[in-house]
Design an enzyme around this catalytic site. Structure first.
Site, PDB file in Angstrom:
ATOM      1  N   GLU A  45       1.331  -0.653  -5.155  1.00 16.50           N
ATOM      2  CA  GLU A  45       0.411   0.434  -5.494  1.00 16.50           C
ATOM      3  C   GLU A  45       1.271   1.601  -5.969  1.00 16.50           C
ATOM      4  OE1 GLU A  45      -3.192   3.266  -3.863  1.00 16.50           O
ATOM      5  OE2 GLU A  45      -1.599   2.705  -2.501  1.00 16.50           O
TER       6      GLU A  45
ATOM      7  N   ASP B 278       0.830  -1.191   0.000  1.00 16.16           N
ATOM      8  CA  ASP B 278       0.000   0.000   0.000  1.00 16.16           C
ATOM      9  C   ASP B 278       0.875   1.256   0.000  1.00 16.16           C
ATOM     10  OD1 ASP B 278      -2.721   1.221   0.484  1.00 16.16           O
ATOM     11  OD2 ASP B 278      -1.682   1.978   2.258  1.00 16.16           O
TER      12      ASP B 278
HETATM   13  C1  GLC Z   1      -4.036   3.395  -0.501  1.00 20.64           C
HETATM   14  C2  GLC Z   1      -5.315   2.600  -0.353  1.00 20.64           C
HETATM   15  C3  GLC Z   1      -6.389   3.514   0.141  1.00 20.64           C
HETATM   16  C4  GLC Z   1      -5.965   4.062   1.482  1.00 20.64           C
HETATM   17  C5  GLC Z   1      -4.610   4.735   1.396  1.00 20.64           C
HETATM   18  C6  GLC Z   1      -4.038   4.956   2.763  1.00 20.64           C
HETATM   19  O1  GLC Z   1      -4.128   4.361  -1.483  1.00 20.64           O
HETATM   20  O2  GLC Z   1      -5.641   1.962  -1.554  1.00 20.64           O
HETATM   21  O3  GLC Z   1      -7.629   2.857   0.247  1.00 20.64           O
HETATM   22  O4  GLC Z   1      -6.925   4.974   1.943  1.00 20.64           O
HETATM   23  O5  GLC Z   1      -3.668   3.937   0.723  1.00 20.64           O
HETATM   24  O6  GLC Z   1      -3.635   3.751   3.347  1.00 20.64           O
END
Ligand code: GLC
Length: 586
Positions: free
Chosen positions: A313, A252
């Protein structure tokens, strides 16, 4: 610069819902390559994936992002849970999913619905227990489905024991697990950085009189990855889950793992963000190069366990930047997500072509990872369907695009049903804080997180009647797994058919990609070739009928493998509005 949260906002545009459309389900189904793929009802067995046991299984997989709160609620308390997932593994197997990425199910105060972790080595009681998790892993394994976890590496919850210790005194042994600084003057944070979720990125903590840093909410303090002890804890956590049978992690917010060491101010841009604050260019709190060395060390941990994978991500604006996440020697992430499809937001064949070619030729030679939707962005049929067009047909078209490319598609729960966004209409109903803080400019992410629609019974079969944490989509009586399984022309059966083809046709599972020249700018056409066999894919991204001759590519004609709103005859392909064809060169 493309930042996760900014992207959440940029693409939140609602398109008018479709009036109606003409759907021509072509008579090509009969020519599917295997008996299993040729059938289109639930009784059709999904062909096995012959790469399931390979170390690089992830290159030949369809990965399914599953949001546990909203998948299935086995104990009827309104919130989905692990036992609910286990109960529906047959469905996922039948869909042809090879791996499930679970969004965070760790103990959490749920300020950001699990992305605020208070214990990295347990399961939140509202989702079940570690025993339930172990059962999920072993039942999934029986069905050749691998479990991938979401690893929230950038920050923890402020309720994590590390942070509670850290904030208790300046000399606490956990102090340096987080980023603490003095203000630059009285009542002034250390610099001008703005949180992606609104307001300054620094919060003054009364106990010790210093500020701590949080890229997201104040309840999500950033971990200090420059502290080797943090790294050790996180790496050992990965090992702990690997030993429990987990096949990988989706990292993440990995692009904000590090911050500029000097904490330089970000340049201010014109305009305001969704929360009314000044916009800024996040050059000093985003994509700091040190992340790569950390990922190389992390990859070594992953490589201790054969066949394990790291997904990232990775919001990047260019493929050059994306390529860096594969690592100089393919020694970082095996699967940095390519998000550049999610920002096109219209059916623009030229843009798709450009972006496919860009990732195909990325500097690292890295394996492409395609994403169209997730739990942070409006569902793809709402973003891509032109006004007046049929969202289901556009759903089929998009599936035909990213399920036939060279690369791994990561699909998002419910898209296989053509699920729509189900946005709140009143601020008081909003659960996601983004929506509460930025209403009405941004309605938050509830709309794409509503419960999975299983059947036409109460609450779409998500549970047995208790109020659901988010409302069930109003269309659930007809848009659900049971109804769509019984309908050969459904979006669901189209997904199954395409996934079955990926498993049975080598050109689709491992073939090279080649763009095909086209006569119309709204047409996207490409071929995939392996073992001397070529498959062509034609996608009509317009509402106009298209007639195409592929005599050059297929002098002996084409054999249709799958088609929607299209027909094939010899080397001639006719595509109605938003039609798609997958065909083999004879
Ligand atoms: C990422 C996740 C999102 C979350 C953010 C903070 O972007 O996909 O859902 O709010 O990280 O952890």
């Amino acid at each position: 610069m493309s930042l996760a949260g900014q992207s959440f906002t940029w693409i939140r545009k609602t398109l008018r819902s479709a009036a109606h459309c003409v759907l021509l389900l072509a008579a090509l189904i009969a020519s599917l390559p295997t008996p299993a793929a040729a059938q289109s009802s639930t009784t059709a067995a999904m062909p096995a994936n012959r790469y399931a046991a390979a170390d690089d299984w992830w290159k030949h997989s369809v990965i399914y992002e599953l949001y546990p709160r909203s998948f299935a609620d086995s104990n009827n308390d309104g919130t989905g849970d692990l036992n609910g997932i286990t109960a529906h593994l047959d469905y996922l197997q039948q869909l042809g999913v090879d791996a499930v990425w679970l969004t965070p199910m760790f103990p959490s105060p749920q300020v950001d619905f699990g992305y605020d972790v208070s214990d990295y080595r347990n399961v939140d009681p509202q989702y079940g227990t570690l025993k339930d998790f172990d059962r999920l892993v072993s039942e999934a394994r029986k069905r050749n489905i691998k479990i991938v976890l979401d690893f929230v590496v950038n920050h923890s919850s402020d309720q994590h024991k590390w942070f509670k210790e850290s904030r208790s005194s300046r000399t606490n042994r956990y102090r340096d697990f987080y980023i603490w600084r003095d203000g630059r003057a009285a009542n002034e944070p250390p610099n001008n950085w703005r949180s992606l979720f609104g307001g300054p990125s620094w919060k003054l903590d009364a106990t010790t009189g210093q500020y701590y840093y949080h890229f997201f909410y104040p309840e999500q303090p950033d971990l200090n990855w420059r502290n080797p002890k943090v790294e050790r804890e996180m790496f050992n956590t990965m090992r702990w889950w690997f030993k429990r049978g987990v096949y990988g992690f989706r990292l993440d917010a990995v692009d904000v793992l590090y911050e500029d060491p000097k904490l330089k101010d970000n340049p201010i841009l014109e305009g305001t963000d969704s929360y009314g604050g000044p916009k800024q260019d996040h050059i000093y709190d985003h994509s700091i190069p040190e992340v790569h060395a950390a990922l190389q060390r992390m990859r070594k941990v992953v490589d201790e366990y054969p066949g394990r994978v790291l997904i990232g991500e990775t919001w990047t604006s260019t493929t050059k930047e994306l390529a860096e996440y594969y690592g100089p020697h393919n020694d970082e992430l095996q699967m940095p997500m390519y998000f550049n499809f999610t920002t096109i937001n219209k059916l623009d064949a030229e843009k798709f072509r450009e972006r496919i070619e860009a990732v195909e030729t990325n500097d690292a030679g890295g394996w492409p990872v395609f994403v169209l939707s997730n739990h942070d962005i409006v569902r793809q049929v709402d973003r891509y369907t032109p006004a007046g067009a049929d969202k289901d047909q556009v759903g089929r078209l998009l599936a035909a695009l990213y399920l036939t490319l060279r690369g791994t598609p990561i699909m998002y729960m419910g898209e296989e049903l053509g699920m729509r966004n189900n946005d709140p209409t009143r601020r008081e109903d909003v659960k996601d804080i983004i929506g509460r803080l930025a209403w009405p400019k941004d309605k938050g992410r509830d709309g794409e997180r509503t419960p999975m629609q299983w059947d036409a019974t109460v609450n779409a079969g998500f549970n047995t009647g208790a109020a659901t944490w988010l409302p069930v989509g109003a269309d659930y009586k007809t848009r659900n797994v049971a109804a769509e399984s019984a309908d050969p022309a459904s979006v669901l059966n189209w997904y199954r058919r395409l996934i079955a083809l990926r498993r049975t046709v080598p050109a689709l599972s491992e073939g090279d990609y080649r763009t095909l020249p086209v006569s119309d700018k709204n047409l996207l056409a490409f071929s995939r070739t392996a073992m001397g066999k070529t498959v062509v894919v034609l996608l009509n991204m317009s509402g106009e009928e298209q007639s195409v001759s592929l005599a050059d590519v297929a002098p002996r004609g084409l054999r249709g493998l799958a088609a929607t709103a299209a027909t094939v005859s010899g080397a001639q392909v006719k595509l109605s509005a938003y039609g798609a064809v997958v065909a083999e060169v004879e």
